[in-house]
Design a protein around this motif. Structure first.
Motif, PDB file in Angstrom:
ATOM      1  N   TYR A 308       0.842  -1.202   0.000  1.00 24.93           N
ATOM      2  CA  TYR A 308       0.000   0.000   0.000  1.00 24.93           C
ATOM      3  C   TYR A 308       0.877   1.251   0.000  1.00 24.93           C
ATOM      4  O   TYR A 308       0.639   2.202  -0.760  1.00 24.93           O
ATOM      5  CB  TYR A 308      -0.918   0.021   1.219  1.00 24.93           C
ATOM      6  N   ASP A 309       1.894   1.261   0.877  1.00 27.62           N
ATOM      7  CA  ASP A 309       2.769   2.432   0.966  1.00 27.62           C
ATOM      8  C   ASP A 309       3.459   2.697  -0.364  1.00 27.62           C
ATOM      9  O   ASP A 309       3.585   3.857  -0.786  1.00 27.62           O
ATOM     10  CB  ASP A 309       3.821   2.224   2.062  1.00 27.62           C
ATOM     11  N   ARG A 310       3.921   1.648  -1.007  1.00 30.27           N
ATOM     12  CA  ARG A 310       4.612   1.812  -2.288  1.00 30.27           C
ATOM     13  C   ARG A 310       3.681   2.443  -3.320  1.00 30.27           C
ATOM     14  O   ARG A 310       4.053   3.392  -4.023  1.00 30.27           O
ATOM     15  CB  ARG A 310       5.123   0.454  -2.768  1.00 30.27           C
ATOM     16  N   THR A 311       2.455   1.949  -3.406  1.00 27.56           N
ATOM     17  CA  THR A 311       1.494   2.483  -4.377  1.00 27.56           C
ATOM     18  C   THR A 311       1.127   3.934  -4.062  1.00 27.56           C
ATOM     19  O   THR A 311       1.115   4.798  -4.948  1.00 27.56           O
ATOM     20  CB  THR A 311       0.219   1.620  -4.382  1.00 27.56           C
ATOM     21  N   ALA A 312       0.837   4.200  -2.784  1.00 24.57           N
ATOM     22  CA  ALA A 312       0.447   5.557  -2.383  1.00 24.57           C
ATOM     23  C   ALA A 312       1.599   6.534  -2.576  1.00 24.57           C
ATOM     24  O   ALA A 312       1.398   7.682  -3.009  1.00 24.57           O
ATOM     25  CB  ALA A 312      -0.008   5.551  -0.922  1.00 24.57           C
ATOM     26  N   PHE A 313       2.812   6.084  -2.254  1.00 24.38           N
ATOM     27  CA  PHE A 313       3.975   6.961  -2.413  1.00 24.38           C
ATOM     28  C   PHE A 313       4.104   7.430  -3.852  1.00 24.38           C
ATOM     29  O   PHE A 313       4.224   8.635  -4.114  1.00 24.38           O
ATOM     30  CB  PHE A 313       5.263   6.253  -1.987  1.00 24.38           C
ATOM     31  N   TRP A 314       4.079   6.516  -4.792  1.00 24.35           N
ATOM     32  CA  TRP A 314       4.282   6.901  -6.188  1.00 24.35           C
ATOM     33  C   TRP A 314       3.122   7.743  -6.709  1.00 24.35           C
ATOM     34  O   TRP A 314       3.310   8.615  -7.571  1.00 24.35           O
ATOM     35  CB  TRP A 314       4.501   5.671  -7.055  1.00 24.35           C
ATOM     36  N   GLU A 315       1.925   7.529  -6.173  1.00 22.12           N
ATOM     37  CA  GLU A 315       0.796   8.361  -6.587  1.00 22.12           C
ATOM     38  C   GLU A 315       1.026   9.816  -6.176  1.00 22.12           C
ATOM     39  O   GLU A 315       0.851  10.739  -6.985  1.00 22.12           O
ATOM     40  CB  GLU A 315      -0.503   7.830  -5.964  1.00 22.12           C
ATOM     41  N   PHE A 316       1.421  10.037  -4.932  1.00 23.84           N
ATOM     42  CA  PHE A 316       1.686  11.408  -4.467  1.00 23.84           C
ATOM     43  C   PHE A 316       2.910  11.992  -5.175  1.00 23.84           C
ATOM     44  O   PHE A 316       2.923  13.170  -5.552  1.00 23.84           O
ATOM     45  CB  PHE A 316       1.905  11.425  -2.954  1.00 23.84           C
ATOM     46  N   PHE A 317       3.940  11.181  -5.339  1.00 25.87           N
ATOM     47  CA  PHE A 317       5.174  11.639  -5.989  1.00 25.87           C
ATOM     48  C   PHE A 317       4.885  12.087  -7.421  1.00 25.87           C
ATOM     49  O   PHE A 317       5.323  13.163  -7.855  1.00 25.87           O
ATOM     50  CB  PHE A 317       6.201  10.498  -5.976  1.00 25.87           C
TER      51      PHE A 317
END
Length: 364
Positions: A308-317
Motif C-alpha cells: 500500500y505504501d509503495r502504491t500511495a507513495f508513487w501516486e503522491f510523488f
C-alpha cells in the motif's frame, strides 16, 4: 588542445520542505570571483552561463553545470574550478546576494537591458502568471510532504523486519574496506549538493556524471528503511574525521539525508541505487545489498502494508511532478512577456566582456 569536461549537478531542489538550497556550497565564499546574475525570467541568464561555459571548455577548462530543478535544461550556476570562479543565478527562489561585494562578488544585472515601459503594459498578466506559478509549486510541495509521510511509514515497516546486527556488520566491513590504512590528518571539508531532482520532466539524475572516471564505485541497494542512509552517514563522518575532503549528494525527498558520496583522494564513490535512480551495476567494486538484513518472515507479514505504501507513495510523488510540470508551462508563458522586450545584443556584449575577464584570471 583537449577540450575540458563538464560535470552536471543540482545546487537546489524541489523537496517536501519547499525549495531547498545548497547554494552556499556551489563555490567557497573566498572565491576569485562570483558573478551574481540578476534579472527576470527570459532575460538570458542560463544562455549567458552556457555560452561562457562552452567557451571555457573549448579552451581546455573543466566546468560544472549547476542545473535548475524546475527546468533541468536550464542552468542556475556555472563553476570553473581551476579558476575558483562561478556565475550564479541570484534570483528567486534561490536569492543569492553578495557576501563580499567588490572583492569577490559582483552583480551582473541583465534586467538593465529590458524595455520597462513595454513590460508595464503586461503588468496584470505578469502578476497573475507569477501568482499561479507559486500556487502550483505549493501544491507540489504539499504532495511531496504527503509522499514523504507515506515513505516514512514504508521505512518503519521495513524497520520492523531489520536485523540491525547484520546491518552494523555490513557497515563496519565497508568502512574498513574504504578507509583501512588511512591515517587521520585533520578535519576534511564537506561540499553539499544534489545529484538528482524532481523536475517537470520527471526524476532526473546526474549520478553517472559525478562518478565519472572514479575507480572504486561502491553501490548500496535496498528497500526504504534498510540502513542505506546510516551507512552513508557513517562513511561521510569517517572521511571527514580522517581529514579527507568529500562531496555529499542529498535526497530530494529528504534533503538532509545523504544519497551519494565522492571521496576524490581515495578515487572512491559510494552510491545509492534505488528507484527512481537505479544504477548500472557494471564496473562496481562491491554491491552492498541491505535487503539481506531483512527477516523474510516478518517482511512477508508486512507485505500488505509495504505494498500500500509503495502504491500511495508513487501516486503522491507523480502528482507532485505533474504540478511542477504545470508550473514550468506557466513559467514559459511568463517568459513570453519578457523575451520580446530584452535587448539581447547588449546582453551578448556583456557576456563577451565577462568571458574576457574570466579568461584573464587564468593568466594571473
Amino acid at each position: 588542445m583537449a577540450e575540458g569536461k563538464i560535470k552536471h549537478v543540482f545546487p537546489g531542489g524541489n523537496t517536501p520542505q519547499g525549495f531547498f538550497s545548497y547554494y552556499d556550497y556551489v563555490i567557497p565564499i573566498d572565491a576569485t570571483r562570483i558573478f551574481l546574475l540578476k534579472g527576470g525570467p527570459g532575460v538570458g541568464k542560463s544562455t549567458f552561463m552556457k555560452k561562457i561555459g562552452q567557451a571555457m571548455v573549448d579552451q581546455g577548462f573543466d566546468v560544472e553545470h549547476h542545473h535548475c530543478s524546475s527546468d533541468p535544461h536550464s542552468l542556475d550556476g556555472l563553476v570553473i574550478p581551476s579558476l575558483n570562479t562561478a556565475l550564479i543565478d541570484g534570483t528567486s527562489p534561490h536569492i543569492v546576494d553578495p557576501k563580499h561585494p567588490g572583492c569577490v562578488d559582483e552583480i551582473l544585472n541583465l534586467g538593465e537591458f529590458w524595455d520597462e515601459s513595454k513590460l508595464i503594459n503586461n503588468k496584470a498578466e505578469i502578476v497573475s502568471c507569477t501568482r499561479e506559478i507559486g500556487k502550483r509549486f505549493q501544491r507540489a510541495y504539499r504532495m511531496l510532504r504527503a509522499a514523504k509521510a507515506v515513505y516514512d511509514d514504508w521505512e518503519a515497516a521495513n524497520g520492523e523486519a531489520m536485523d540491525y546486527k547484520i546491518a552494523n556488520q555490513k557497515t563496519t566491513a565497508i568502512i574498513e574496506k574504504i578507509f583501512g590504512g588511512v591515517t587521520s590528518v585533520g578535519q576534511g571539508k564537506n561540499r553539499k549538493l544534489f545529484a538528482s531532482a524532481i523536475t517537470p520532466i520527471g526524476p532526473v539524475n546526474y549520478i553517472d556524471s559525478i562518478s565519472a572516471d572514479i575507480k572504486h564505485r561502491y553501490i548500496i541497494t535496498g528497500f526504504p528503511g534498510t540502513g542505506k542512509a546510516t551507512l552513508l552517514a557513517k562513511a561521510a563522518d569517517t572521511a571527514i574525521t580522517k581529514g579527507l575532503d568529500i562531496e555529499t549528494y542529498y535526497c530530494p525527498l529528504d534533503p538532509l539525508k545523504i544519497e551519494h558520496i565522492i571521496i576524490p583522494a581515495l578515487d572512491t564513490a559510494v552510491l545509492t541505487s534505488t528507484p527512481p535512480h537505479n544504477l548500472s551495476l557494471d564496473n562496481t567494486t562491491p554491491v552492498i545489498d541491505m535487503n539481506e538484513c531483512l527477516n523474510p518472515v516478518i517482511t512477508r507479514q508486512l507485505d500488505a502494508v509495504t505494498a500500500y505504501d509503495r502504491t500511495a507513495f508513487w501516486e503522491f510523488f507523480d502528482k507532485a511532478g505533474a504540478y511542477i510540470k504545470e508550473a514550468k508551462k506557466l513559467h514559459d508563458e511568463l517568459e513570453t512577456y519578457y523575451v520580446p522586450n530584452i535587448a539581447f545584443s547588449s546582453v551578448d556584449a556583456l557576456r563577451k566582456i565577462t568571458l574576457a575577464r574570466i579568461a584573464g584570471f587564468a593568466t594571473k
